[in-house]
Design an enzyme around this catalytic site. Structure first.
Site, PDB file in Angstrom:
ATOM      1  N   PRO A 145      24.867 -57.251 -59.402  1.00 33.48           N
ATOM      2  CA  PRO A 145      24.034 -58.319 -59.953  1.00 33.48           C
ATOM      3  C   PRO A 145      22.753 -58.490 -59.141  1.00 33.48           C
ATOM      4  O   PRO A 145      22.548 -57.816 -58.134  1.00 33.48           O
ATOM      5  CB  PRO A 145      24.939 -59.540 -59.769  1.00 33.48           C
ATOM      6  CG  PRO A 145      25.619 -59.257 -58.472  1.00 33.48           C
ATOM      7  CD  PRO A 145      25.786 -57.760 -58.370  1.00 33.48           C
ATOM      8  N   ASN A 147      21.718 -61.534 -57.787  1.00 29.93           N
ATOM      9  CA  ASN A 147      21.608 -62.709 -56.905  1.00 29.93           C
ATOM     10  C   ASN A 147      21.801 -62.367 -55.423  1.00 29.93           C
ATOM     11  O   ASN A 147      21.195 -62.993 -54.566  1.00 29.93           O
ATOM     12  CB  ASN A 147      22.537 -63.839 -57.365  1.00 29.93           C
ATOM     13  CG  ASN A 147      23.982 -63.463 -57.356  1.00 29.93           C
ATOM     14  OD1 ASN A 147      24.325 -62.274 -57.373  1.00 29.93           O
ATOM     15  ND2 ASN A 147      24.859 -64.442 -57.341  1.00 29.93           N
ATOM     16  N   GLY A 207      24.551 -49.401 -70.643  1.00 35.34           N
ATOM     17  CA  GLY A 207      25.783 -49.932 -70.054  1.00 35.34           C
ATOM     18  C   GLY A 207      27.049 -49.458 -70.759  1.00 35.34           C
ATOM     19  O   GLY A 207      27.979 -48.951 -70.122  1.00 35.34           O
ATOM     20  N   GLU A 245      34.174 -59.147 -60.712  1.00 38.14           N
ATOM     21  CA  GLU A 245      33.869 -60.385 -59.970  1.00 38.14           C
ATOM     22  C   GLU A 245      32.884 -61.166 -60.818  1.00 38.14           C
ATOM     23  O   GLU A 245      31.691 -60.868 -60.828  1.00 38.14           O
ATOM     24  CB  GLU A 245      33.235 -60.034 -58.622  1.00 38.14           C
ATOM     25  CG  GLU A 245      34.097 -59.189 -57.718  1.00 38.14           C
ATOM     26  CD  GLU A 245      35.239 -59.967 -57.113  1.00 38.14           C
ATOM     27  OE1 GLU A 245      35.206 -61.209 -57.116  1.00 38.14           O
ATOM     28  OE2 GLU A 245      36.189 -59.321 -56.657  1.00 38.14           O
ATOM     29  N   CYS A 279      27.603 -67.442 -57.078  1.00 36.21           N
ATOM     30  CA  CYS A 279      28.855 -67.615 -57.828  1.00 36.21           C
ATOM     31  C   CYS A 279      29.755 -68.656 -57.163  1.00 36.21           C
ATOM     32  O   CYS A 279      30.692 -69.143 -57.777  1.00 36.21           O
ATOM     33  CB  CYS A 279      29.577 -66.283 -57.949  1.00 36.21           C
ATOM     34  SG  CYS A 279      29.875 -65.531 -56.364  1.00 36.21           S
ATOM     35  N   GLU A 379      28.614 -72.612 -66.617  1.00 37.02           N
ATOM     36  CA  GLU A 379      27.955 -72.210 -65.371  1.00 37.02           C
ATOM     37  C   GLU A 379      26.448 -72.437 -65.483  1.00 37.02           C
ATOM     38  O   GLU A 379      25.818 -71.985 -66.439  1.00 37.02           O
ATOM     39  CB  GLU A 379      28.247 -70.722 -65.101  1.00 37.02           C
ATOM     40  CG  GLU A 379      27.819 -70.277 -63.728  1.00 37.02           C
ATOM     41  CD  GLU A 379      28.117 -68.799 -63.454  1.00 37.02           C
ATOM     42  OE1 GLU A 379      27.999 -67.994 -64.390  1.00 37.02           O
ATOM     43  OE2 GLU A 379      28.460 -68.470 -62.310  1.00 37.02           O
TER      44      GLU A 379
HETATM   45  P1  NAP Z   1      25.071 -59.691 -65.693  1.00 36.84           P
HETATM   46  O1  NAP Z   1      23.948 -59.951 -66.601  1.00 36.84           O
HETATM   47  O2  NAP Z   1      26.438 -59.756 -66.242  1.00 36.84           O
HETATM   48  O3  NAP Z   1      24.799 -58.254 -65.043  1.00 36.84           O
HETATM   49  C1  NAP Z   1      25.596 -57.689 -64.038  1.00 36.84           C
HETATM   50  C2  NAP Z   1      25.416 -56.185 -64.019  1.00 36.84           C
HETATM   51  O4  NAP Z   1      25.978 -55.638 -65.216  1.00 36.84           O
HETATM   52  C3  NAP Z   1      23.942 -55.743 -64.014  1.00 36.84           C
HETATM   53  O5  NAP Z   1      23.833 -54.561 -63.287  1.00 36.84           O
HETATM   54  C4  NAP Z   1      23.671 -55.485 -65.487  1.00 36.84           C
HETATM   55  O6  NAP Z   1      22.589 -54.603 -65.714  1.00 36.84           O
HETATM   56  C5  NAP Z   1      24.989 -54.870 -65.891  1.00 36.84           C
HETATM   57  N1  NAP Z   1      25.246 -54.905 -67.338  1.00 36.84           N
HETATM   58  C6  NAP Z   1      24.748 -55.750 -68.265  1.00 36.84           C
HETATM   59  N2  NAP Z   1      25.251 -55.445 -69.492  1.00 36.84           N
HETATM   60  C7  NAP Z   1      26.071 -54.389 -69.324  1.00 36.84           C
HETATM   61  C8  NAP Z   1      26.887 -53.611 -70.189  1.00 36.84           C
HETATM   62  N3  NAP Z   1      26.960 -53.862 -71.509  1.00 36.84           N
HETATM   63  N4  NAP Z   1      27.612 -52.624 -69.666  1.00 36.84           N
HETATM   64  C9  NAP Z   1      27.568 -52.358 -68.352  1.00 36.84           C
HETATM   65  N5  NAP Z   1      26.806 -53.038 -67.480  1.00 36.84           N
HETATM   66  C10 NAP Z   1      26.078 -54.051 -67.956  1.00 36.84           C
HETATM   67  O7  NAP Z   1      25.077 -60.691 -64.442  1.00 36.84           O
HETATM   68  P2  NAP Z   1      23.861 -61.155 -63.550  1.00 36.84           P
HETATM   69  O8  NAP Z   1      23.006 -62.066 -64.388  1.00 36.84           O
HETATM   70  O9  NAP Z   1      23.219 -59.981 -62.897  1.00 36.84           O
HETATM   71  O10 NAP Z   1      24.596 -62.005 -62.404  1.00 36.84           O
HETATM   72  C11 NAP Z   1      24.891 -63.357 -62.540  1.00 36.84           C
HETATM   73  C12 NAP Z   1      26.373 -63.570 -62.765  1.00 36.84           C
HETATM   74  O11 NAP Z   1      27.093 -62.910 -61.741  1.00 36.84           O
HETATM   75  C13 NAP Z   1      26.805 -65.017 -62.695  1.00 36.84           C
HETATM   76  O12 NAP Z   1      27.685 -65.316 -63.751  1.00 36.84           O
HETATM   77  C14 NAP Z   1      27.548 -65.118 -61.359  1.00 36.84           C
HETATM   78  O13 NAP Z   1      28.508 -66.124 -61.290  1.00 36.84           O
HETATM   79  C15 NAP Z   1      28.122 -63.754 -61.252  1.00 36.84           C
HETATM   80  N6  NAP Z   1      28.429 -63.417 -59.843  1.00 36.84           N
HETATM   81  C16 NAP Z   1      29.734 -63.357 -59.458  1.00 36.84           C
HETATM   82  C17 NAP Z   1      30.073 -63.058 -58.142  1.00 36.84           C
HETATM   83  C18 NAP Z   1      31.513 -62.987 -57.717  1.00 36.84           C
HETATM   84  O14 NAP Z   1      31.757 -62.500 -56.625  1.00 36.84           O
HETATM   85  N7  NAP Z   1      32.467 -63.418 -58.515  1.00 36.84           N
HETATM   86  C19 NAP Z   1      29.055 -62.824 -57.213  1.00 36.84           C
HETATM   87  C20 NAP Z   1      27.733 -62.885 -57.631  1.00 36.84           C
HETATM   88  C21 NAP Z   1      27.428 -63.178 -58.964  1.00 36.84           C
HETATM   89  P3  NAP Z   1      21.172 -55.162 -66.264  1.00 36.84           P
HETATM   90  O15 NAP Z   1      20.620 -56.014 -65.190  1.00 36.84           O
HETATM   91  O16 NAP Z   1      20.388 -53.932 -66.502  1.00 36.84           O
HETATM   92  O17 NAP Z   1      21.446 -55.927 -67.524  1.00 36.84           O
END
Ligand code: NAP
Length: 491
Positions: A145, A147, A207, A245, A279, A379
Site C-alpha cells: 500500500p 501509507n 492486478g 493485511e 490501519c 474506515e
Molecule cells: P488498496 O487500494 O487496496 O491497494 C493495495 C495494493 O493492492 C496496491 O498495490 C494496489 O495497486 C493493489 N491493487 C489494487 N487493486 C488490485 C487488484 N484488483 N488486484 C491486485 N492488486 C490490486 O489499498 P491502499 O489504498 O493502497 O491502502 C489503504 C488500505 O490499506 C486501508 O484500508 C488500510 O487500512 C490498509 N492497510 C492495512 C494494513 C494492515 O497491516 N492491516 C497496513 C496498512 C494499510 P494500485 O495502487 O496500483 O491500485
C-alpha cells in the site's frame, strides 16, 4: 522509473506511463511505467527459474544478502527519507521513523537464518519416522500500500526471501518510488537475477492478471478490504496461499481511572500520525462519562493546535491524493447529516504558495452519539475521529467489538481488573494497554473479521511463507507387509 525483470531494468514495452503527483503541492512528481501482461509473464518466469538456486543457497547466505542490502540502505538512508516525504507527504520525522522500521524488519527477519526447525514424529513401527520440515512455497506476489510504502515492502521482502522464496513486487501506484529504491539496494547487495522482480502498473489494470497467474504460490497484500476480497476471488484460480493485511477501525477506550496525560498524548499520536492514514489509527474514541467533558475538551483543544502544512516543518502533512481529500470532506458532511457535532477542524486549512494546491485537511474531532453512524462503522483513513460517551465497561467492549474490522485496539486504565477483562473481551488482533503502537517486528500483526487472513511479524509471520513437507521413511530393511496386496503376486 523502470521495471526490473530477470535482473535487467527496462522501460515498459507499451511505452505507457501514469502520472504521480506530489501530495504537498499537487505538482507532477514523476512518471510510473505501466507493465503489460507479457512483462508480468516474464517476471514470473524469471522468479520461477531463480527459485531452486536461491533455495539451495541456504538461509545463512540469503540472510547475508538481506543484511548487506540493509547496510546499503543505512548508508544512503537520507535518500529514502526524501523519497518518502516527496511521494507520500510524510513528515520528515515520520519518514525517518519509517526507515528505522525498514531496517528493523530486515535485520529481524535475517536473524531467523538456520533457526527454523521442523519436527520428527514416530512412525507406526519402531523403524519408521515421519520428518516434518519447512520448505519455501515458491513464487511470491507482494502487493504493497501507499501509507507505509517502504516499511510494508521490507516486511514482505525480508521474510519471503529469507525463507527461500522468490518475489515479484508490485507497489501501490501512489508510492512506487520508495519500493523501486529498496529493490535497487537488494540488487546492489548481490541478489541473483530473477530472485526479486519489480513491476509497476495500476492494480485495476494488471492486478487480476497478476493475482490469478498460475505461477504464483503466495500472495501477500496489504491494502483495503475490498481489494482483499477481490484477490481472494481471483486467487481461486491458483489456490495461492493468502496473507491479507486489510482495513482497520481501531477503538480507543479511555477509562475513568486512566492516566489522562498519557492517554491524550497517545490518542494524538494514534489519530494524527501519518495524517491518520494508518490501519491502526484510533478511528473511534470511547470515553468514560465521569471524565468525558474534560477529556474531550482537552483533546479538541490540542487537535485545534496541530499545525498543518509543509511535512518538513509542520505537525501534520497532506493526504495522499486529491480523492482522499474530497473523501474527508464527504466523511464530515455525512457525519454532520447524521447529527455529529464538530469539536475541532472540519475543513481544509488555508495555506499559501505551493501548499495551497496540496491535499491538506485539518485534524478533526466529531462528537457522535450513534454507534451505527457511518463515522463509527466505516474506515475513515484520514485525520478525522469521533468521540462517544460510555457509562459501563460491558457497553464499551460491546461497542468496540461492533465493527467489521478487527485489527488494533487501545485501552487506557490504571485498574488491572479492567485491563485484564479487556484483553479477553476485546476481539482484536492486538490491544495496546496504556501505550501507543505501532506493531513490533516480533509481534504478530493480524486481525479478526474483515481485517484479513494470516499475519506478519514474529515466527508466526515468517512461517506463513513456508509449507510443511512430510517425509515418511522405513529403515528396517525388512520385507514390507501390505495386507491389501497378496504376497504371491511377486515372484
Ligand atoms: P488498496 O487500494 O487496496 O491497494 C493495495 C495494493 O493492492 C496496491 O498495490 C494496489 O495497486 C493493489 N491493487 C489494487 N487493486 C488490485 C487488484 N484488483 N488486484 C491486485 N492488486 C490490486 O489499498 P491502499 O489504498 O493502497 O491502502 C489503504 C488500505 O490499506 C486501508 O484500508 C488500510 O487500512 C490498509 N492497510 C492495512 C494494513 C494492515 O497491516 N492491516 C497496513 C496498512 C494499510 P494500485 O495502487 O496500483 O491500485
Amino acid at each position: 522509473m523502470k521495471l526490473l525483470i530477470d535482473g535487467s531494468w527496462k522501460d515498459p514495452e507499451s511505452g505507457k506511463y501514469t502520472e504521480k503527483m506530489n501530495p504537498s503541492t499537487g505538482e507532477m512528481l514523476e512518471k510510473i511505467p505501466s507493465a503489460d501482461r507479457k512483462e508480468v509473464d516474464n517476471a514470473y518466469d524469471a522468479a520461477e527459474t531463480a527459485f531452486w538456486p536461491w533455495y539451495e543457497l541456504g538461509s545463512k547466505e540469503r540472510a547475508r544478502l538481506i543484511l548487506k542490502a540493509a547496510d546499503l540502505i543505512t548508508a544512503k538512508r537520507k535518500e529514502l527519507e526524501d523519497i518518502l516525504v516527496a511521494e507520500n507527504g510524510k513528515r520528515r520525522i515520520e519518514a525517518a521513523g519509517e526507515v528505522d522500521g525498514v531496517l528493523d524488519q530486515m535485520t529481524y527477519y535475517a536473524g531467523f537464518e538456520r533457526k527454523l526447525t521442523g519436527n520428527v514424529a514416530e512412525g507406526e513401527n519402531f523403524d519408521r519416522k515421519i520428518f516434518q520440515y519447512k520448505v519455501p512455497r515458491g513464487v511470491v506476489l507482494a502487493l504493497t500500500p501507499w501509507n507505509f510504502p517502504a516499511a510494508m515492502v521490507a516486511r514482505k521482502l525480508a521474510p519471503a526471501l529469507l525463507t527461500g522464496n522468490t518475489v515479484v513486487l508490485k507497489p501501490s501506484s501512489d508510492t512506487p518510488h520508495s519500493a523501486e529504491w529498496i529493490t535497487r539496494k537488494f540488487v546492489e547487495a548481490g541478489l541473483p537475477k530473477g530472485v526479486l522482480n519489480f513491476i509497476t502498473g495500476k492494480g485495476s489494470e494488471i492486478g487480476d492478471y497478476m493475482v490469478a497467474h498460475k505461477k504464483v504460490s503466495v500472495i501477500t497484500m496489504t491494502g483495503s478490504t475490498e481489494t482483499g476480497q477481490r484477490i481472494m476471488e481471483k486467487a481461486s484460480a491458483n489456490m495461492a496461499k493468502l496473507i491479507l493485511e486489510l482495513g482497520g477501525k481501531a477503538p480507543f477506550i479511555v477509562w475513568k481511572d486512566a492516566d489522562i496525560k498519557n492517554a491524550l498524548k497517545t490518542l494524538l499520536w494514534a489519530k494524527f500520525w501519518n495524517a491518520g492514514q494508518s490501519c491502526i489509527a484510533a478511528e473511534r474514541v470511547y470515553v468514560h462519562e465521569d471524565i468525558y467533558d474534560s477529556f474531550v475538551q482537552k483533546f479538541a483543544s490540542a487537535t485545534s493546535s496541530i499545525r498543518v502544512g509543509d511535512p518538513e516543518t509542520a505537525d501534520m502533512g497532506p493526504l495522499i491524493n486529491a480523492s482522499a481529500l474530497t473523501g474527508m470532506e464527504k466523511v464530515v458532511e455525512t457525519a454532520k447529516d447524521d447529527g455529529a457535532k464538530v469539536l475541532a477542524g472540519g475543513s481544509r486549512p488555508k495555506l499559501s504558495g505551493k501548499l495551497a494546491s496540496g491535499y491538506f485537511y485539518l485534524p478533526t474531532v466529531l462528537e457522535e452519539k450513534d454507534q451505527k453512524a457511518s463515522l463509527f462503522q466505516n474506515e475513515v483513513f484520514g485525520p478525522i475521529t469521533g468521540v462517544m460517551k460510555v457509562g459501563d465497561l460491558e457497553t464499551a467492549f460491546e461497542l468496540a467489538n461492533d465493527s467489521r474490522y478487527g485489527l488494533a485496539s487501545y485501552l487506557f486504565t490504571n485498574d488491572v481488573t479492567t485491563a485484564m477483562r479487556a484483553t479477553e473481551r476485546v476481539r482484536f488482533g492486538e490491544i495496546y494497554v496504556n501505550m501507543p503502537g505501532p506493531e513490533a517486528s516480533q509481534g504478530y500483526h493480524t486481525g479478526f473479521r474483515m481485517t484479513g487472513q494470516s499475519g506478519e511479524g514474529s515466527q508466526y509471520g515468517i512461517e506463513e511463507y513456508l509449507k510443511i513437507k512430510n517425509v515418511y521413511i522405513d529403515y528396517s530393511g525388512k520385507p514390507l507387509s501390505i495386507n491389501t496386496v497378496r504376497d504371491d503376486l511377486i515372484h
